[in-house]
Scaffold this motif. Structure first.
Motif, mmCIF file in Angstrom:
data_model
loop_
_atom_site.group_PDB
_atom_site.id
_atom_site.type_symbol
_atom_site.label_atom_id
_atom_site.label_comp_id
_atom_site.label_asym_id
_atom_site.label_seq_id
_atom_site.Cartn_x
_atom_site.Cartn_y
_atom_site.Cartn_z
ATOM 1 N N GLY A 46 40.012 50.871 55.154
ATOM 2 C CA GLY A 46 39.682 52.139 55.790
ATOM 3 C C GLY A 46 39.231 51.967 57.222
ATOM 4 O O GLY A 46 38.367 52.699 57.694
ATOM 5 N N GLY A 47 39.765 50.967 57.907
ATOM 6 C CA GLY A 47 39.416 50.741 59.302
ATOM 7 C C GLY A 47 38.107 49.999 59.511
ATOM 8 O O GLY A 47 37.710 49.755 60.647
ATOM 9 N N ARG A 48 37.444 49.638 58.441
ATOM 10 C CA ARG A 48 36.161 48.931 58.558
ATOM 11 C C ARG A 48 36.275 47.547 57.950
ATOM 12 O O ARG A 48 36.921 47.359 56.928
ATOM 13 N N GLU A 49 35.614 46.611 58.592
ATOM 14 C CA GLU A 49 35.605 45.251 58.079
ATOM 15 C C GLU A 49 34.523 45.131 57.014
ATOM 16 O O GLU A 49 33.448 45.699 57.146
ATOM 17 N N SER A 50 34.830 44.374 55.966
ATOM 18 C CA SER A 50 33.874 44.167 54.885
ATOM 19 C C SER A 50 34.045 42.754 54.340
ATOM 20 O O SER A 50 34.981 42.037 54.707
ATOM 21 N N MET A 51 33.140 42.361 53.476
ATOM 22 C CA MET A 51 33.162 41.015 52.919
ATOM 23 C C MET A 51 32.777 41.104 51.449
ATOM 24 O O MET A 51 31.990 41.954 51.044
ATOM 25 N N VAL A 52 33.368 40.212 50.653
ATOM 26 C CA VAL A 52 33.037 40.140 49.233
ATOM 27 C C VAL A 52 32.870 38.671 48.868
ATOM 28 O O VAL A 52 33.567 37.807 49.390
ATOM 29 N N SER A 53 31.909 38.401 47.984
ATOM 30 C CA SER A 53 31.648 37.041 47.529
ATOM 31 C C SER A 53 32.572 36.701 46.367
ATOM 32 O O SER A 53 32.820 37.532 45.502
ATOM 33 N N LEU A 54 33.062 35.465 46.353
ATOM 34 C CA LEU A 54 33.963 35.031 45.283
ATOM 35 C C LEU A 54 33.354 33.928 44.419
ATOM 36 O O LEU A 54 34.010 33.424 43.515
ATOM 37 N N GLY A 55 32.121 33.526 44.709
ATOM 38 C CA GLY A 55 31.465 32.497 43.907
ATOM 39 C C GLY A 55 31.043 31.310 44.741
ATOM 40 O O GLY A 55 31.238 31.269 45.955
ATOM 41 N N ALA A 56 30.478 30.321 44.083
ATOM 42 C CA ALA A 56 29.970 29.122 44.746
ATOM 43 C C ALA A 56 30.813 27.911 44.357
ATOM 44 O O ALA A 56 31.251 27.797 43.216
ATOM 45 N N TYR A 57 31.015 27.039 45.323
ATOM 46 C CA TYR A 57 31.704 25.779 45.065
ATOM 47 C C TYR A 57 30.652 24.816 44.541
ATOM 48 O O TYR A 57 29.530 24.813 45.047
ATOM 49 N N PRO A 58 30.865 24.018 43.543
ATOM 50 C CA PRO A 58 32.086 23.685 42.830
ATOM 51 C C PRO A 58 32.342 24.541 41.586
ATOM 52 O O PRO A 58 33.341 24.340 40.905
ATOM 53 N N ASP A 59 31.451 25.510 41.289
ATOM 54 C CA ASP A 59 31.682 26.373 40.123
ATOM 55 C C ASP A 59 33.027 27.078 40.231
ATOM 56 O O ASP A 59 33.716 27.266 39.223
ATOM 57 N N VAL A 60 33.365 27.499 41.435
ATOM 58 C CA VAL A 60 34.655 28.119 41.712
ATOM 59 C C VAL A 60 35.435 27.134 42.576
ATOM 60 O O VAL A 60 35.057 26.867 43.709
ATOM 61 N N SER A 61 36.482 26.569 42.028
ATOM 62 C CA SER A 61 37.271 25.570 42.753
ATOM 63 C C SER A 61 38.085 26.229 43.864
ATOM 64 O O SER A 61 38.194 27.456 43.932
ATOM 65 N N LEU A 62 38.684 25.423 44.702
ATOM 66 C CA LEU A 62 39.546 25.922 45.772
ATOM 67 C C LEU A 62 40.693 26.735 45.181
ATOM 68 O O LEU A 62 41.006 27.831 45.649
ATOM 69 N N LYS A 63 41.299 26.215 44.136
ATOM 70 C CA LYS A 63 42.414 26.911 43.498
ATOM 71 C C LYS A 63 41.966 28.270 42.957
ATOM 72 O O LYS A 63 42.640 29.286 43.154
ATOM 73 N N SER A 64 40.823 28.302 42.277
ATOM 74 C CA SER A 64 40.298 29.555 41.725
ATOM 75 C C SER A 64 39.946 30.541 42.830
ATOM 76 O O SER A 64 40.186 31.745 42.699
#
Length: 168
Positions: A46-64
């Motif tokens: 909607g024209g605005r920049e935002s950010m969302v968290s996807l988890g912490a490494y190594p709990d969330v791997s690069l592939k995940s």
């Protein structure tokens, strides 16, 4: 800019200030002064920049993290703001049947025996099955199945009272 790899992520050491290791398409690894490595996705909606968290490494791997990035990008393409969706889900968790029922019970002026029976009805018959669910997601057939389970035990009056408590 090159994509991240596991060796580069493991080699990321904490510094005095936060810094980012970018992977591409909005995905980056945020390295904190405490040594935490956190996946983030930056996007525009909607024209605005935002950010969302996807988890912490190594709990969330690069592939995940890359898979989650693609899932979030599909939502964005469908017109859904992932940050707003998560906020709404968290708000829904505060509106569980159990939370609302306990609030309702606290406001009622029951005789001690009636209060005890009402608390028992909720804690033993209702909460274990549907108490943790957001109230808006509970459908009539689920409540009916719960009541039929009580009736099968021959407890018709208890089923009737349970229906009354849920309705209230």
């Amino acid at each position: 800019m090159s994509e991240l790899n596991e060796a580069r992520i493991r080699a990321a050491k904490p510094k005095e200030r936060l810094y980012k290791l970018r992977d591409g398409r909005g995905l980056y690894l945020l390295v904190t002064p405490t040594g935490a490595r956190l996946w983030r996705l930056r996007y525009r909606h909607g024209g605005r920049e935002s950010m969302v968290s996807l988890g912490a490494y190594p709990d969330v791997s690069l592939k995940s993290a890359r898979e989650r990035r693609e899932d979030e990008r599909k939502l964005i393409a469908d017109g859904v703001n992932p940050a707003a969706q998560r906020k709404a889900e968290r708000a829904g968790l505060e509106n569980t049947l159990q939370a609302i029922a306990l609030e309702w019970l606290a406001k009622q002026k029951f005789a001690p025996a009636t209060r005890e029976k009402a608390e028992w009805t909720f804690s033993e018959l209702i909460f274990p099955h549907i108490g943790a669910r957001p109230i808006a997601s509970i459908k009539a057939p689920e409540v009916l199945a719960l009541l039929q389970r009580i009736e099968k035990r021959g407890k018709h009056e208890t089923a009737h009272r349970t229906k009354q408590r849920i309705s209230q």
